[in-house]
Design a protein around this motif. Sequence first.
Motif, PDB file in Angstrom:
ATOM      1  N   VAL A 257       3.325  -4.486  -4.643  1.00 32.10           N
ATOM      2  CA  VAL A 257       2.500  -3.533  -3.943  1.00 32.10           C
ATOM      3  C   VAL A 257       2.604  -2.771  -3.986  1.00 32.10           C
ATOM      4  N   ILE A 258       4.586  -1.960  -4.563  1.00 32.87           N
ATOM      5  CA  ILE A 258       3.791  -0.383  -5.274  1.00 32.87           C
ATOM      6  C   ILE A 258       2.726  -0.606  -6.069  1.00 32.87           C
ATOM      7  N   GLU A 259       2.804  -1.970  -7.182  1.00 31.82           N
ATOM      8  CA  GLU A 259       1.962  -1.042  -8.363  1.00 31.82           C
ATOM      9  C   GLU A 259       0.663  -1.320  -8.637  1.00 31.82           C
ATOM     10  N   ASN A 260       0.380  -2.227  -7.355  1.00 32.20           N
ATOM     11  CA  ASN A 260      -1.313  -2.806  -7.640  1.00 32.20           C
ATOM     12  C   ASN A 260      -1.791  -1.745  -5.991  1.00 32.20           C
ATOM     13  N   GLU A 261      -1.279  -1.251  -5.528  1.00 28.95           N
ATOM     14  CA  GLU A 261      -1.950  -0.894  -4.062  1.00 28.95           C
ATOM     15  C   GLU A 261      -1.244   1.077  -4.113  1.00 28.95           C
TER      16      GLU A 261
ATOM     17  N   PRO B 138      -3.120  -0.070   5.729  1.00 24.30           N
ATOM     18  CA  PRO B 138      -4.042  -0.835   6.939  1.00 24.30           C
ATOM     19  C   PRO B 138      -3.465  -1.345   7.945  1.00 24.30           C
ATOM     20  N   PHE B 139      -3.806  -0.918   9.100  1.00 24.18           N
ATOM     21  CA  PHE B 139      -3.820  -1.887  10.365  1.00 24.18           C
ATOM     22  C   PHE B 139      -2.081  -1.513  10.542  1.00 24.18           C
ATOM     23  N   TRP B 140      -1.518  -0.229  10.481  1.00 23.33           N
ATOM     24  CA  TRP B 140       0.249  -0.239  10.663  1.00 23.33           C
ATOM     25  C   TRP B 140       0.862  -1.738  10.521  1.00 23.33           C
ATOM     26  N   MET B 141       0.676  -2.138  10.127  1.00 21.57           N
ATOM     27  CA  MET B 141       0.995  -3.391   9.083  1.00 21.57           C
ATOM     28  C   MET B 141       1.781  -3.102   8.087  1.00 21.57           C
ATOM     29  N   ILE B 142       3.308  -3.069   8.268  1.00 23.25           N
ATOM     30  CA  ILE B 142       4.063  -2.643   7.336  1.00 23.25           C
ATOM     31  C   ILE B 142       5.951  -3.198   7.744  1.00 23.25           C
ATOM     32  N   THR B 143       6.227  -4.084   6.233  1.00 21.36           N
ATOM     33  CA  THR B 143       8.001  -3.798   6.932  1.00 21.36           C
ATOM     34  C   THR B 143       8.904  -2.982   6.334  1.00 21.36           C
TER      35      THR B 143
ATOM     36  N   LYS C  82      10.834   1.462   3.011  1.00 18.49           N
ATOM     37  CA  LYS C  82      11.964   2.501   2.372  1.00 18.49           C
ATOM     38  C   LYS C  82      11.435   2.070   0.473  1.00 18.49           C
ATOM     39  N   THR C  83      10.996   0.836   0.255  1.00 18.48           N
ATOM     40  CA  THR C  83      10.408   1.155  -0.980  1.00 18.48           C
ATOM     41  C   THR C  83       9.593   1.964  -1.680  1.00 18.48           C
ATOM     42  N   ILE C  84       7.988   2.612  -0.874  1.00 19.66           N
ATOM     43  CA  ILE C  84       7.348   3.155  -0.494  1.00 19.66           C
ATOM     44  C   ILE C  84       7.898   5.030  -0.455  1.00 19.66           C
ATOM     45  N   ALA C  85       8.899   5.140   0.397  1.00 15.48           N
ATOM     46  CA  ALA C  85       9.068   5.935   0.400  1.00 15.48           C
ATOM     47  C   ALA C  85       9.967   6.093  -0.506  1.00 15.48           C
TER      48      ALA C  85
ATOM     49  N   GLY D 100       8.363   8.647  -3.090  1.00 11.01           N
ATOM     50  CA  GLY D 100       8.158   9.591  -3.281  1.00 11.01           C
ATOM     51  C   GLY D 100       6.887  10.109  -2.193  1.00 11.01           C
ATOM     52  N   TYR D 101       6.685   8.505  -0.824  1.00 10.37           N
ATOM     53  CA  TYR D 101       5.909   8.831   0.082  1.00 10.37           C
ATOM     54  C   TYR D 101       6.168   9.299   1.417  1.00 10.37           C
ATOM     55  N   PHE D 102       6.010   9.960   2.547  1.00 13.64           N
ATOM     56  CA  PHE D 102       6.117   9.666   3.769  1.00 13.64           C
ATOM     57  C   PHE D 102       5.071   8.749   4.149  1.00 13.64           C
ATOM     58  N   VAL D 103       5.444   7.667   4.806  1.00 13.54           N
ATOM     59  CA  VAL D 103       5.016   6.370   5.250  1.00 13.54           C
ATOM     60  C   VAL D 103       4.662   6.859   7.409  1.00 13.54           C
ATOM     61  N   ASN D 104       3.043   6.773   7.550  1.00 18.13           N
ATOM     62  CA  ASN D 104       3.120   7.252   8.510  1.00 18.13           C
ATOM     63  C   ASN D 104       2.502   5.900   9.102  1.00 18.13           C
TER      64      ASN D 104
END
Length: 286
Positions: A124-128, A151-156, A161-164, A167-171
């Motif tokens: 997901v990190i690499e391709n999104e 998308p759809f607010w659906m996340i594990t 944590k991996t996206i954060a 350097g991102y804040f996850v809304n």
Amino acid sequence: MNNFHKEAEMANWTRREFISRSGAVLTAICDLPLSAGEFIAPIKERKQIALTFDDGPKPAKLPAVLKALWENSAPAAFFFLGAAAAKNPRLVLRAAEAGHEIASHGFGHGRLDRVAVSRGDGYVIENEIRKTENVLRKINPAIKPRFFRPPFWMITESLEKTIAAEGYFVNHLGVVVDPATVFGKPKLINTARPIWQRDVNSLDYEYAEGSGRFNPEAIASVVRRQVKIRERLGVFRHVIAMHELEATTAALAIIVPELRSRGYEFVRLSEFFGFAEKLKAAEKGE
């Protein structure tokens, strides 16, 4: 039952009422119990609203949204899809040059919780995430998205944590998906995220063109009532999630003046979360 619990019960019921038509996933989100700690907020904090738009850029819709924001002197954050941005670079530049923030909604519009479980967070990190960031920075190197909405607010929890860590804040709405349930009826886990950090779903797609019930006033009513509910819980800061739609564009002419008359200021997302100075420093390489 004390007044606090009466307010909490009422808030859960009203949110459930609003989102019931959005499908089982969002209905389940509203059925989750909220802990008392989430309703503790400073009484005298600034009244702020951050407007956000998902799923663009859309050539047939974005120009009108930008015009409406300009007419109402309101900044916004656009959570663009990487694939759409690659096809419409001039629209990305137009939004950025108008002073709005550019954020990420991923490259496509799939269920990233499912992709993460089946192919791993790294995929997901690499391709999104990185792929979308590369598209945006190719359009203009000064664009450095630091907010991400799945998308759809659906996340594990793991993926968040991996996206954060990138350097991102996850809304999101304040819940994450149990990874064991992503391919069935998802079990949603309430997080400790304060309610002021949770997105307000405008439900604009329910009343948009093509829905059979085009109604800008209904969109404004959804936002109005959700803001009032949160106010009763001591929360006066709201991130409103919307889309590039004709109905939403018309609703802005109702929402912005009304909330501004009630003492709200419309701010950039980075200012809302207190990241403005950090982002400026990062851009300077400090």
